[in-house]
Motif scaffolding. Sequence first.
Motif, PDB file in Angstrom:
ATOM      1  N   VAL A   1      -2.023  68.173  21.966  1.00 28.54           N
ATOM      2  CA  VAL A   1      -2.370  69.120  22.721  1.00 28.54           C
ATOM      3  C   VAL A   1      -2.595  70.601  21.780  1.00 28.54           C
ATOM      4  O   VAL A   1      -3.124  71.395  21.998  1.00 28.54           O
ATOM      5  CB  VAL A   1      -1.445  69.575  23.728  1.00 28.54           C
ATOM      6  CG1 VAL A   1      -1.362  68.502  24.734  1.00 28.54           C
ATOM      7  CG2 VAL A   1       0.023  69.806  23.241  1.00 28.54           C
TER       8      VAL A   1
ATOM      9  N   ASP B   1       0.975  65.787  27.873  1.00 27.03           N
ATOM     10  CA  ASP B   1       1.174  67.186  29.050  1.00 27.03           C
ATOM     11  C   ASP B   1       1.445  66.585  30.375  1.00 27.03           C
ATOM     12  O   ASP B   1       0.437  66.457  31.279  1.00 27.03           O
ATOM     13  CB  ASP B   1      -0.354  67.841  28.841  1.00 27.03           C
ATOM     14  CG  ASP B   1      -0.234  69.172  29.663  1.00 27.03           C
ATOM     15  OD1 ASP B   1       0.706  69.275  30.186  1.00 27.03           O
ATOM     16  OD2 ASP B   1      -1.333  69.668  29.597  1.00 27.03           O
TER      17      ASP B   1
ATOM     18  N   THR C   1       0.608  69.062  33.632  1.00 23.17           N
ATOM     19  CA  THR C   1      -0.827  69.036  33.959  1.00 23.17           C
ATOM     20  C   THR C   1      -0.941  67.891  34.572  1.00 23.17           C
ATOM     21  O   THR C   1      -1.788  67.752  35.728  1.00 23.17           O
ATOM     22  CB  THR C   1      -1.593  69.249  32.753  1.00 23.17           C
ATOM     23  OG1 THR C   1      -1.409  70.530  32.470  1.00 23.17           O
ATOM     24  CG2 THR C   1      -3.025  69.285  33.405  1.00 23.17           C
TER      25      THR C   1
END
Length: 773
Positions: free
Chosen positions: A107, A461, A464
Amino acid sequence: MSSEDGQADVDVKGMVVESGNLPAAFTSFVGRRHETAEIRRLLGAGRLLTLTGVGGVGKTRLALETARTFGKAFPDGVWLVDLASVHDPAAVTAVAAGSLRMPDLGVRPVVDQLAAYLTRQRALLILDNCEHLVDACAGLVQALLSAAPELCILATSRHTLGVTGEYVLAVPPLPLDEAVALLRDRATAVHPEFAVSPPNQTEVARLCADLDGLPLAIELAASRLRGLTVEQLTERLEDRLEARFALLGGGSRTAPRHQRTLRGMIDWSYELCVPAEQLLWRRLSVFVGGFTLEAAEGVCAGDGIDRREVADLLDRLVAQSVVLTCEVEGRRYRLLEIVRRYGRERLTESGEERELRLRHRDFFLALAERIDRHWYRAGQVENLARLRVEHANLVAALDCDEDPRAGLRLLAALCWHWCAGGFLSEGRRMFERALTAAPEPTPERAQALLAAIWVAQTQGDLATADRWLDEAGALGEWLGEPAVRVQVAGFRGVSAHYRGRPAEAIERYAEALAAMTALGDERQSVSWLIALTCAQAYAGDPGVSETSSRMIAAAEASGERWGHAQVLMALGHDAWTCGDRERTEALARSALEYMRGFDDYAMVARMLELLAWATAVGGAHARAAGLLGAADVLWRDAGSSVAAFGPQMTAHHERCEQTVVAALGQAAYAVAFADGGGHGGPGRAVAFALADRIDADADIDVDTADAVSPLSRREREVAALVAKGLSNRQIAAELVLSPRTADRHVENILAKLGFRSRARIAAWWTAGQVSTS
């Protein structure tokens, strides 16, 4: 890819392991000896060189041909980043990362990932066609050169980049003798009887002078000598240029002569085409980064061109040097960017641009959906390679904003391209942009959300991913789509698995498998069968015997490899937990065999770890250390670590390392570990791991490495500083040498010792110090 002409290593089974992506040259390179020598000199003096010059002067060809001569100077490869079709400055770094086949797994910003990826590499990066992205290219160059002390960059641009330390070489038009030689070479290719002789040599010189020595204009003109004499060509060209000056520079006769000549030459070439050829030229301009015959037929046929005519028309445009051919994943075609832009202007004028963009998008949507639908079959490596080579076209198709719902379909269908093809971060950005632009509660949005969830989970992640899971779950209920609800439940199992709740994951995977099987969705059923098998294997669930047998039988029947490799690796972990060393090693090796050709850094690293553990217990301690070193490089390049996959993995790794160090000693362990780390990239790492023996390059006799040295006294001094981690420039400063002399010493050391990397020099020198101490 099979056609690329970069440096390559060959493993013990004869498989090529690439370290470069230069396209193969299909025509001879004429002249430019002075410029070639100057490029080599300037890259020896500095790390950034920009070739400037007008369009059509041959900057790209000069850069590529010079780069091909560097050989062992860049053991980590020469990599081309073509920016001609890139219009968004924010995409420059992602395009560079994709060209280098960098794993896009984290990320972190892509520029940080790319800088870290290149930190240890001695490579040459060619940034081609930077003029419309100067600021973005300058920022990327600054970041990479600061982070990677052994990296050199060769840029081509009509404008300098303005970066500190930049050397600039202005590429001039060809001198008359070289221009004549180029015209002769290209003309004889289309008209073998052509010759420059006393009767025509004055006219040949006149023609080349009228074309200002521009290689592109000369090549276009040479294609016309099939049916015209030099005198006829010169007369028509002069007439045409006079008539077409008004087309250039907004109608100004004061535009630079180079621009007038080149535009006039292209305009004249267009008007010499018959109407069907002109029509195809215009329509081909919708492609970005090249195209196949299948794509040309699918997009350009109809409304004036019969599908059966496309191949013949294309061949005629190739003969006229309007279209070029290349071999990348099979035969491909491309237009030079300046020729493509000319065709796009004509396409816009014709009123066909919107229709052609829709055809282009629909063609690549059909391609992506076909690959997605039939993913769990033979040809996965080939399909990923096809999507990679079409990446610029895929991005262009996604930029077609006529129907946002079609864009969401394309994004979702490209899930393997994003997750298994090395474009995670770019895929993530594409999903965020598209989901924002098309907020309507449609089935297409639901499918895009599901694909985006997989991307976010693969990046780690989970926050999210959970937010998108909530929206997808609500949308599935509102739409009354049972398949969406099942997928959401399954992906919640993925989040549970990554959070250390295997029992919940197994339950959710089993439910998703049963539901998708009942719905008749073969593709999704196989995905959840793989997930269930892996979760059961890692958890020691006895049900793994039945599920793994089903999955392996299906994979063997279909020729599927990616899921097969995952299941074999998971079974290897199960065997390791049960104490079966030999079965663990056999399963790890089998999994690695199936991973040949995939660029999955983290998965290959996990397999190398597993093989290292079993190898160490078997007593091959130096080999185990090399495998740990190879895995370490992949972990770092992936922006991950063995710890990301749970505390058990970390514990096994630490026990293996302690066992090997105890057996070899710290110094010998460091030598073998560094040797393994010299096999960067999944392809090389797999080849290293599957070698039946450690090759001569990797074998170091600690007792005799320095007993008889082939190096001179100065070369031994340089080798000692390489072992200390100094860059060539630092070595030059330490020994009061020119940078080029230091480079030459390192090249000589590599050649004399038969090594391919600086890491091997360091390991060899360290081994010698151990033996003498």
